[in-house]
Design an enzyme around this catalytic site. Sequence first.
Site, PDB file in Angstrom:
ATOM      1  CG  ASN A 125     -65.761 -18.373 -66.721  1.00 44.03           C
ATOM      2  OD1 ASN A 125     -65.846 -17.414 -65.958  1.00 44.03           O
ATOM      3  ND2 ASN A 125     -64.767 -19.251 -66.644  1.00 44.03           N
ATOM      4  CE  LYS A 140     -63.213 -10.289 -69.801  1.00 45.13           C
ATOM      5  NZ  LYS A 140     -63.916 -11.592 -69.839  1.00 45.13           N
ATOM      6  CG  ASP A 196     -60.092 -24.978 -69.444  1.00 47.92           C
ATOM      7  OD1 ASP A 196     -60.647 -24.330 -68.536  1.00 47.92           O
ATOM      8  OD2 ASP A 196     -58.909 -24.791 -69.775  1.00 47.92           O
ATOM      9  CE1 TYR A 256     -59.557  -9.717 -69.035  1.00 38.75           C
ATOM     10  CE2 TYR A 256     -60.329  -7.710 -67.984  1.00 38.75           C
ATOM     11  CZ  TYR A 256     -60.318  -9.087 -68.084  1.00 38.75           C
ATOM     12  OH  TYR A 256     -61.092  -9.837 -67.216  1.00 38.75           O
ATOM     13  CG  ASP A 288     -57.676 -21.270 -79.264  1.00 36.95           C
ATOM     14  OD1 ASP A 288     -58.617 -20.572 -78.860  1.00 36.95           O
ATOM     15  OD2 ASP A 288     -56.605 -20.793 -79.699  1.00 36.95           O
TER      16      ASP A 288
END
Length: 253
Positions: free
Chosen positions: A91, A161, A38, A157, A64
């Site tokens: 994720n 995706k 993370d 976005y 990152d």
Amino acid sequence: MAGQFDGRGVIVTGAGSGIGRAAALAFAAQGARVLAADLDAKGADGVVREIEGAGGVAAAVVGDLGEQSVVDEVVRTAVERFGGVDVLVNNAGIMDRMSAVADVTDAEWERVLRVNLTAPFLLTRAVLPHMLAAGRGTIVNTASEAGLRGSAAGAAYTASKHGLVGLTKSLAVMYRRQGIRANAIAPGGTATGIVVDADRTAHGPAALGPHFVNLGRVARPEEQAAAIMFLASDAASDINGVILPVDDGWSAV
């Protein structure tokens, strides 16, 4: 901590909060050794402490994931600590500003694509040699309802995706004979810490507004994590290249 993932090495990105945190804890509860990656050190370290406090094995890498050096550290740490990588959960992700194409800045486009698509590519490319050597491996990506339609987010976005959906399917086809499976979940509205910094008067949010009436209820992160766990498990051994909506039927509307 024994269970269906007993002794398996699992990398979960975005593990410091939301769906990633729920997935990391769920894998650990089923015996997995979890690498929590993370950008937020406090979140990643907190998950590791919680897993270790329950008797599990975990490690954290902070950085990152759009940077190759961080990706290399994640995979190297997992291999050194756990002996290999059995499951990769891509994720980590960020939202855009719901911007329409004409309003997307270079910075918004490049950052969203870097985190949501390039980082999963880099991590997948880095773990594949280890999975191929073992003759098995499972990759689960967190796509989105926005990866199934054009009306669930802004241009950046949505493109990221859709790209992740394509990457998932390509992996499934190209590596199925080598014992590797790749699937994705497509969450609908979920109670996470992701904040949408959008100008509601701009063209993108205004145009998208009417399409959110069929959003359905807001899921808990644990519900998304359960779907990730299933796709990564032996129970899903013949499921490959699937994009599984977890959205209270939003994709069926």
